[in-house]
Enzyme design. Sequence first.
Site, PDB file in Angstrom:
ATOM      1  N   ASP A  36       0.269 -13.714  -6.172  1.00  0.00           N
ATOM      2  CA  ASP A  36       0.750 -13.330  -4.844  1.00  0.00           C
ATOM      3  C   ASP A  36       1.005 -14.558  -3.975  1.00  0.00           C
ATOM      4  OD1 ASP A  36       1.526 -11.550  -2.907  1.00  0.00           O
ATOM      5  OD2 ASP A  36      -0.510 -11.105  -2.229  1.00  0.00           O
ATOM      6  N   ARG A  40       5.341 -16.148   1.242  1.00  0.00           N
ATOM      7  CA  ARG A  40       4.716 -16.997   2.268  1.00  0.00           C
ATOM      8  C   ARG A  40       4.900 -18.481   1.953  1.00  0.00           C
ATOM      9  NH1 ARG A  40      -0.677 -13.673   1.983  1.00  0.00           N
ATOM     10  NH2 ARG A  40       0.538 -12.747   0.288  1.00  0.00           N
ATOM     11  N   THR A  82       4.815  -0.931  -9.165  1.00  0.00           N
ATOM     12  CA  THR A  82       5.599   0.289  -8.909  1.00  0.00           C
ATOM     13  C   THR A  82       5.947   0.389  -7.423  1.00  0.00           C
ATOM     14  OG1 THR A  82       3.456   1.442  -8.861  1.00  0.00           O
ATOM     15  CG2 THR A  82       4.757   1.708 -10.849  1.00  0.00           C
ATOM     16  N   ASN A  84       6.711  -2.301  -5.549  1.00  0.00           N
ATOM     17  CA  ASN A  84       7.627  -3.383  -5.158  1.00  0.00           C
ATOM     18  C   ASN A  84       9.088  -2.920  -5.069  1.00  0.00           C
ATOM     19  OD1 ASN A  84       5.691  -5.952  -6.884  1.00  0.00           O
ATOM     20  ND2 ASN A  84       5.703  -5.434  -4.721  1.00  0.00           N
ATOM     21  N   TRP A  85       9.400  -1.711  -5.578  1.00  0.00           N
ATOM     22  CA  TRP A  85      10.773  -1.175  -5.422  1.00  0.00           C
ATOM     23  C   TRP A  85      11.100  -0.924  -3.956  1.00  0.00           C
ATOM     24  CZ3 TRP A  85      13.662  -1.496  -9.648  1.00  0.00           C
ATOM     25  CH2 TRP A  85      13.079  -1.354 -10.908  1.00  0.00           C
ATOM     26  N   ARG A  87      10.849  -2.933  -1.579  1.00  0.00           N
ATOM     27  CA  ARG A  87      11.337  -4.162  -0.919  1.00  0.00           C
ATOM     28  C   ARG A  87      12.852  -4.067  -0.721  1.00  0.00           C
ATOM     29  NH1 ARG A  87       7.728  -9.299  -2.862  1.00  0.00           N
ATOM     30  NH2 ARG A  87       5.738  -8.241  -2.602  1.00  0.00           N
ATOM     31  N   GLU A 223     -14.959 -10.059 -13.139  1.00  0.00           N
ATOM     32  CA  GLU A 223     -15.370 -10.936 -12.036  1.00  0.00           C
ATOM     33  C   GLU A 223     -14.105 -11.262 -11.244  1.00  0.00           C
ATOM     34  OE1 GLU A 223     -18.420 -11.709 -11.277  1.00  0.00           O
ATOM     35  OE2 GLU A 223     -19.234 -10.697 -13.039  1.00  0.00           O
TER      36      GLU A 223
HETATM   37  C1  IPE Z   1       0.955  -7.383  -5.816  1.00  0.00           C
HETATM   38  O1  IPE Z   1       1.434  -8.131  -4.749  1.00  0.00           O
HETATM   39  C2  IPE Z   1       2.019  -7.188  -6.835  1.00  0.00           C
HETATM   40  C3  IPE Z   1       2.437  -8.386  -7.573  1.00  0.00           C
HETATM   41  C4  IPE Z   1       1.884  -9.555  -7.477  1.00  0.00           C
HETATM   42  C5  IPE Z   1       3.523  -8.175  -8.480  1.00  0.00           C
HETATM   43  P1  IPE Z   1       2.056  -7.443  -3.466  1.00  0.00           P
HETATM   44  O2  IPE Z   1       2.490  -8.530  -2.562  1.00  0.00           O
HETATM   45  O3  IPE Z   1       3.078  -6.443  -3.859  1.00  0.00           O
HETATM   46  O4  IPE Z   1       0.799  -6.659  -2.882  1.00  0.00           O
HETATM   47  P2  IPE Z   1       0.438  -6.252  -1.403  1.00  0.00           P
HETATM   48  O5  IPE Z   1       1.658  -5.608  -0.800  1.00  0.00           O
HETATM   49  O6  IPE Z   1       0.046  -7.498  -0.685  1.00  0.00           O
HETATM   50  O7  IPE Z   1      -0.725  -5.317  -1.538  1.00  0.00           O
HETATM   51  C1  IPE Z   2       4.320 -12.068  -5.283  1.00  0.00           C
HETATM   52  O1  IPE Z   2       4.694 -12.744  -4.127  1.00  0.00           O
HETATM   53  C2  IPE Z   2       5.505 -11.783  -6.174  1.00  0.00           C
HETATM   54  C3  IPE Z   2       5.888 -10.368  -6.273  1.00  0.00           C
HETATM   55  C4  IPE Z   2       5.255  -9.355  -5.728  1.00  0.00           C
HETATM   56  C5  IPE Z   2       7.087 -10.103  -7.023  1.00  0.00           C
HETATM   57  P1  IPE Z   2       5.159 -11.956  -2.839  1.00  0.00           P
HETATM   58  O2  IPE Z   2       6.639 -11.760  -2.899  1.00  0.00           O
HETATM   59  O3  IPE Z   2       4.372 -10.707  -2.671  1.00  0.00           O
HETATM   60  O4  IPE Z   2       4.805 -12.989  -1.686  1.00  0.00           O
HETATM   61  P2  IPE Z   2       4.192 -12.674  -0.254  1.00  0.00           P
HETATM   62  O5  IPE Z   2       2.978 -11.843  -0.465  1.00  0.00           O
HETATM   63  O6  IPE Z   2       5.249 -11.962   0.519  1.00  0.00           O
HETATM   64  O7  IPE Z   2       3.868 -14.024   0.299  1.00  0.00           O
HETATM   65 MG    MG Z   3       2.643 -10.270  -1.697  1.00  0.00          MG
END
Ligand code: IPE
Ligand code: IPE
Ligand code: MG
Length: 266
Positions: A36, A40, A82, A84-85, A87, A223
Site C-alpha cells: 500500500d 501517496r 475486489t 479497487n474496481w 477507483r 504475525e
Molecule cells: C489494499 O489497499 C489493496 C491492495 C494493496 C491491492 P487499498 O489501498 O485498496 O486499501 P484501503 O482502501 O486503504 O483499505
Molecule cells: C496500493 O497503493 C496499490 C493498489 C491498491 C493497486 P494505493 O494505490 O492504494 O496507494 P495509496 O493508498 O492511495 O497511497
Molecule cells: Mg491504498
Amino acid sequence: MKSFSSAEMEAQSLVVPLPRPIDPEKMPQHIAIIMDGNGRWANAQQLPRAMGHRAGVDALKRTLRLCSDWNIKVLTVYAFSTENWTRPKEEVSFLMTLFERVLKNEIEALNLKKVRINFLGDLDPLPSRLRDLINESIELTASNTGIQFNVCTNYGGRHELVLAAQRLAKLAVDGKLDPTLIDEKIFAGELFTSSYVDPDLLIRTSGERRISNFLLWQLAYAEIHVTDTLWPDFDSISLTKALIDYQSRRRRFGGVDSHFDQQFKA
Ligand code: IPE
Ligand code: IPE
Ligand code: MG
C-alpha cells in the site's frame, strides 16, 4: 561464444546474502504483503498516481528477489482487490495495462529464477489479454522448484469465502458431500490458497492498520508487521526490519509458553 539475454544475466547474478541480524533457522515460510501507498508516494513528489504504481512494480521485483534469495518458500502479494474496481476508471485501466506489460516483460526472468507463479482471485472479470498471459505464465512456471509467488488480483477475502461456501453447498446438494463432514481442512481446501501453508508474517506498508479484505481465513495466526514506509520505498532494509520484528515475536497459537506448562500440573 554464447551470449546471454538480459533475463539470463539477471537470473545468474549474485544472490543477496541474508543480513546478519536475521536468524536463518527462524525464517517465516510464507510472507503475505499488502503493498500500500503507491498513490501517496507519487503525491509526495507531485507526480501522477500512475508513477507511484510504476515505482511499486520496482519494489515488488526487489522484494520477490530478496525473498527468493533468502529462502522464503511462499510470497503472496495483494495487487488488486475486489474493491479497487471502485477507483476512477482511468486508474483501473492503467493498472490492468501495467499488470499485462510487467508480466509480459518479466516472465522470462522469473522462469529462469525458477519462480512458480500463481494468481489468486476471481480472474474472469480481468481483460482477456491479461487473463491469457496469466494462464500462460502459470503453465510455463508450473514445474519450477523455486519460490512460490502468488499475486492476488481481483482478490477479496469475503468473496473467496463465499465461493468456497457455494462449491461445498453444491457438492452437498448433489449428494457428493455429507455436510456434517465439512471441517476446517475441507473448507480450506476450497480456498485459492489450498496448496500453501498459511502466512506466518503479514506486512502492510504505508502505516494503515487494517486488513482490507485480504486473506481473511488464512491470516488467522499470522504475525502482523505494519511499517510507515510507502510501498515504492520498501527495500532490503525494510524487509530486514520486518523479519527481525517477526523473529522477536512469541507465537503461541492460543496456547501458553512452555515455561508456564508446569503451573497446572498437580
Ligand atoms: C489494499 O489497499 C489493496 C491492495 C494493496 C491491492 P487499498 O489501498 O485498496 O486499501 P484501503 O482502501 O486503504 O483499505
Ligand atoms: C496500493 O497503493 C496499490 C493498489 C491498491 C493497486 P494505493 O494505490 O492504494 O496507494 P495509496 O493508498 O492511495 O497511497
Ligand atoms: Mg491504498
